[in-house]
Motif scaffolding. Structure first.
Motif, short mmCIF file in Angstrom:
data_model
loop_
_atom_site.label_atom_id
_atom_site.label_comp_id
_atom_site.label_asym_id
_atom_site.label_seq_id
_atom_site.Cartn_x
_atom_site.Cartn_y
_atom_site.Cartn_z
N ASN B 313 16.69 0.17 -1.52
CA ASN B 313 17.16 1.55 -1.48
C ASN B 313 16.76 2.31 -2.72
OD1 ASN B 313 18.32 0.92 0.86
ND2 ASN B 313 20.43 1.29 0.26
N HIS B 314 15.81 1.76 -3.49
CA HIS B 314 15.48 2.39 -4.76
C HIS B 314 14.76 3.72 -4.54
CE1 HIS B 314 16.86 -0.97 -7.01
NE2 HIS B 314 16.04 -1.79 -6.41
N GLU B 315 15.07 4.68 -5.41
CA GLU B 315 14.49 5.99 -5.26
C GLU B 315 13.00 5.99 -5.52
OE1 GLU B 315 16.38 8.95 -7.72
OE2 GLU B 315 14.83 10.41 -7.22
N HIS B 316 12.30 6.81 -4.78
CA HIS B 316 10.84 6.92 -4.93
C HIS B 316 10.50 8.38 -5.10
CE1 HIS B 316 6.57 6.49 -3.96
NE2 HIS B 316 6.71 7.45 -3.07
N GLY B 317 9.52 8.67 -5.93
CA GLY B 317 9.11 10.06 -6.12
C GLY B 317 7.61 10.17 -6.19
N PHE B 318 7.16 11.39 -6.39
CA PHE B 318 5.72 11.68 -6.42
C PHE B 318 5.48 12.50 -7.66
CE2 PHE B 318 1.93 12.16 -3.54
CZ PHE B 318 1.16 12.95 -4.36
N LEU B 319 4.82 11.93 -8.65
CA LEU B 319 4.47 12.71 -9.83
C LEU B 319 3.04 13.19 -9.66
CD1 LEU B 319 5.27 13.83 -12.59
CD2 LEU B 319 4.52 11.70 -13.61
N ARG B 320 2.05 12.38 -10.03
CA ARG B 320 0.68 12.76 -9.70
C ARG B 320 0.21 11.99 -8.47
NH1 ARG B 320 -2.41 12.53 -15.34
NH2 ARG B 320 -1.12 14.01 -16.48
N GLY B 321 1.00 11.03 -8.06
CA GLY B 321 0.64 10.23 -6.89
C GLY B 321 1.89 9.55 -6.40
N GLY B 322 1.93 9.23 -5.12
CA GLY B 322 3.12 8.58 -4.57
C GLY B 322 2.83 7.16 -4.12
N GLU B 323 1.90 6.49 -4.86
CA GLU B 323 1.50 5.19 -4.36
C GLU B 323 2.65 4.19 -4.44
OE1 GLU B 323 -1.06 6.37 -6.91
OE2 GLU B 323 0.50 6.11 -8.39
N ASN B 324 2.86 3.48 -3.36
CA ASN B 324 3.73 2.30 -3.37
C ASN B 324 3.15 1.37 -2.31
OD1 ASN B 324 4.56 4.01 -1.29
ND2 ASN B 324 6.70 3.44 -1.41
N PHE B 325 2.38 0.41 -2.76
CA PHE B 325 1.72 -0.48 -1.81
C PHE B 325 1.75 -1.88 -2.36
CE2 PHE B 325 -2.25 -1.52 -3.96
CZ PHE B 325 -2.45 -0.49 -4.86
N TYR B 326 1.43 -2.84 -1.48
CA TYR B 326 1.27 -4.21 -1.96
C TYR B 326 0.10 -4.87 -1.24
CZ TYR B 326 4.07 -5.57 2.17
OH TYR B 326 4.55 -5.74 3.43
N THR B 327 -0.55 -5.76 -1.95
CA THR B 327 -1.68 -6.50 -1.39
C THR B 327 -1.34 -7.98 -1.46
OG1 THR B 327 -3.29 -4.87 -2.09
CG2 THR B 327 -4.13 -7.07 -1.66
N LEU B 328 -1.46 -8.64 -0.33
CA LEU B 328 -1.15 -10.07 -0.25
C LEU B 328 -2.45 -10.82 0.03
CD1 LEU B 328 1.01 -12.30 -0.11
CD2 LEU B 328 1.22 -11.82 2.32
N MET B 329 -2.80 -11.74 -0.87
CA MET B 329 -3.97 -12.59 -0.67
C MET B 329 -3.45 -13.95 -0.24
SD MET B 329 -6.46 -10.83 -1.83
CE MET B 329 -7.54 -12.24 -1.78
N MET B 330 -3.87 -14.41 0.91
CA MET B 330 -3.39 -15.72 1.40
C MET B 330 -4.55 -16.70 1.37
SD MET B 330 -0.96 -14.52 4.50
CE MET B 330 -1.70 -12.93 4.78
N PHE B 331 -4.28 -17.90 0.88
CA PHE B 331 -5.33 -18.91 0.73
C PHE B 331 -5.11 -20.07 1.67
CE2 PHE B 331 -7.20 -16.87 -2.87
CZ PHE B 331 -6.16 -16.24 -3.53
N HIS B 332 -6.18 -20.83 1.80
CA HIS B 332 -6.21 -21.95 2.73
C HIS B 332 -5.17 -23.00 2.40
CE1 HIS B 332 -7.99 -24.83 5.44
NE2 HIS B 332 -8.12 -25.70 4.46
N ASP B 333 -4.84 -23.13 1.10
CA ASP B 333 -3.93 -24.22 0.68
C ASP B 333 -2.48 -23.77 0.58
OD1 ASP B 333 -4.66 -23.95 -2.94
OD2 ASP B 333 -4.19 -22.48 -1.39
N HIS B 334 -2.07 -22.82 1.44
CA HIS B 334 -0.69 -22.34 1.51
C HIS B 334 -0.24 -21.55 0.29
CE1 HIS B 334 -0.09 -24.98 4.99
NE2 HIS B 334 -0.63 -25.94 4.28
N THR B 335 -1.13 -21.29 -0.64
CA THR B 335 -0.70 -20.47 -1.78
C THR B 335 -1.01 -19.00 -1.50
OG1 THR B 335 -2.81 -20.81 -2.87
CG2 THR B 335 -1.02 -22.29 -3.49
N TYR B 336 -0.39 -18.13 -2.26
CA TYR B 336 -0.68 -16.71 -2.09
C TYR B 336 -0.57 -15.99 -3.42
CZ TYR B 336 4.42 -15.85 -2.25
OH TYR B 336 5.74 -15.80 -2.63
N GLN B 337 -1.21 -14.83 -3.47
CA GLN B 337 -1.06 -13.92 -4.61
C GLN B 337 -0.58 -12.59 -4.05
OE1 GLN B 337 -4.77 -13.40 -6.64
NE2 GLN B 337 -4.63 -15.33 -7.74
N LEU B 338 0.47 -12.07 -4.65
CA LEU B 338 1.03 -10.80 -4.17
C LEU B 338 0.96 -9.80 -5.31
CD1 LEU B 338 2.67 -9.21 -2.02
CD2 LEU B 338 4.72 -10.12 -3.07
N HIS B 339 0.33 -8.65 -5.04
CA HIS B 339 0.24 -7.60 -6.05
C HIS B 339 0.99 -6.39 -5.52
CE1 HIS B 339 -2.90 -9.98 -7.94
NE2 HIS B 339 -3.55 -10.00 -6.81
#
Lengths: 129, 350
Positions: B313-339
């Motif tokens: 429920n955290h507040e979100h705003g737009f200053l010069r940009g309103g980016e809020n995204f995530y990138t999930l990299m999933m690997f063959h060995d069950h590991t992942y990287q989340l940005h």
């Protein structure tokens, strides 16, 4: 032995918070020309922006490095990449560029972000008719 | 302005987490479910020229959503609507084509929270308790009214409920175009509300493209910013073939890199539910864990730039940009990287 196992478990999970660490900022800009039939090539556009930097910030400003990552000649829309510390200089010179070949023009800065991924999917472009 | 002031840019955050799906303490499900309002998901599958049938069916079966034109916001407080839809924890709603830095924005979350982001005049006319925006300037210009509709004090007939209803109906008369979605699908409980309004149903738009001779960096040997930049370049169709002496651009693929003969890039956009995204994540996980040429897949989920809330429920705003995204990299060995990335008017992602 137990200590080694705990360390192995701990090495699986890692969380790093990077603040203001993006080396570049990205701008999506569109050039609006008084004479709508005029077309510029990518090289002409970059040169035009460099003249704007030079008129506002001089030779040092004109040496500011920026990349034209993508350019659409039909819509005169470009994706620019610039070092974060040079963003304000580039953006201000785009704002103050008022004429191209003695005809009025304006740069519309459509989107700015430190992440290129944010520029490729903008919810403000969502059109549902 | 001194030159150091010219160098400054607004605060941005990038949180990089690496973990394994096999670790019982991994929070990936919670992190996906907490971003309620998702605008677009893009998937990149290296060494793939067409999606396997299971993945294809998941991509083409995202829940449809409704667009209501000029919804009077007090209708969201309708007793029948609350009892049949909101109290069951199933409704997602967001105002459409309203800008968080200029207009009034409304969001309805599945946990029954209704959030209004208002400018000072609208807030004073509404006459309901709220707080100044946490991203405020010296004088408060933006106010946030956040109400838990499932709380007993907001039950129909109680004083707070009537106060908000009067505020939205008579004092402020707030009306906005509204995106509405329901989980699980089949908006039978939404029909009474929709029948009173001008509405249309929409399916998320799916776009597929096959890329050839794509040079991909090695995800684990690349710093997060460079890798995300490369992913953005693939999404935007930007060429990495630039020599160091090129006048136009010096953008190149991060080293070390490999050339993939083909790669599949799919994007789904509209108003996407976290549940559907989680289903896609599970399907992508099944895909990458099979023996295959490519050892990773990536999924990028972008939130709405103009939503009053981002994660939880955290507040979100737009200053010069309103980016809020995530990138999930999933690997063959069950590991992942989340940005997880946010802009200036956001709290740190979970």
């Amino acid at each position: 032995m137990k200590q080694v196992e705990e360390k192995e478990e701990a090495s699986v999970y890692q969380r790093v918070v990077l603040k203001n660490a993006s080396p570049y900022h990205y701008l999506k800009v569109r050039l609006v020309l008084e004479d709508e039939s005029t077309r510029l090539s990518a090289v002409e556009l970059k040169y035009f922006i460099i003249t704007g930097l030079k008129s506002l910030y001089g030779e040092v400003g004109a040496a500011l490095n920026f990349d034209v990552l993508k350019y659409d000649e039909d819509t005169l829309t470009a994706l620019l990449r610039v070092y974060s510390r040079s963003l304000v200089k580039l953006w201000s010179s785009l704002t103050l560029l008022g004429s191209y070949q003695n005809k009025a023009c304006a740069f519309r800065v459509l989107q700015v972000s430190p992440f290129l991924l944010a520029l490729t999917g903008n919810s403000r472009d969502l059109q549902l008719d | 302005m001194t030159s150091s002031e010219l160098d400054r840019t607004p605060r941005t955050l990038l949180v990089s987490e690496s973990s394994s799906f096999l670790d019982p303490k991994n929070r990936i499900s919670a992190q996906v479910q907490q971003l309620h309002f998702n605008h677009q998901v893009s998937v990149l599958l290296p060494e793939c020229s067409s999606a396997p049938s299971h993945l294809d069916s998941v991509l083409n079966n995202f829940s449809s959503f409704y667009l209501i034109r000029k919804l009077p916001v007090y209708e969201l407080l309708d007793r029948h609507f609350l009892e049949t839809a909101v109290y069951h924890g199933a409704v997602f709603g967001l105002s459409y084509r309203t800008r968080i830095d200029e207009d009034t924005c409304v969001a309805l979350m599945p946990n029954g929270h209704l959030t209004l982001s208002l400018d000072k005049d609208s807030f004073e006319i509404l006459g309901f308790e709220g707080k100044p925006s946490r991203f405020k300037h010296r004088t408060a210009t933006r106010f946030v009214v956040s109400v838990d509709l499932t709380d007993s004090s907001m039950a129909p007939g109680r004083r707070s409920y009537l106060r908000l209803l009067t505020g939205l109906k008579s004092r402020l008369q707030l009306q906005t175009d509204f995106l509405l979605s329901h989980h699980p699908g089949g908006g039978a409980s939404l029909q009474p509300l929709l029948s009173r309004c001008d509405w249309s149903q929409h399916r998320p738009e799916v776009n597929c493209s096959v890329l050839t001779d794509l040079s991909c960096p090695a995800p684990r040997s690349c710093d997060p910013h460079s890798f995300l930049e490369w992913l953005g370049a693939v999404d935007a169709g930007i060429s990495c073939e630039n020599s160091s002496s090129s006048f136009l651009s010096s953008f190149v693929c991060p080293e070390p890199n490999t050339i993939h003969r083909h790669a599949l890039s799919v994007s789904v956009s509209g108003m996407l539910l976290p549940h559907d995204i989680h289903r896609l994540l599970q399907e992508l996980r099944r895909y990458v864990e099979q023996p295959r040429l490519a050892s990773w897949v990536s999924m990028t989920v972008r939130g709405f730039a103009d939503s009053p809330v981002s994660w939880s429920n955290h507040e979100h705003g737009f200053l010069r940009g309103g980016e809020n995204f995530y990138t999930l990299m999933m690997f063959h060995d069950h590991t992942y990287q989340l940005h997880l990335a946010t802009g200036a008017h956001d709290v740190c992602p979970p």
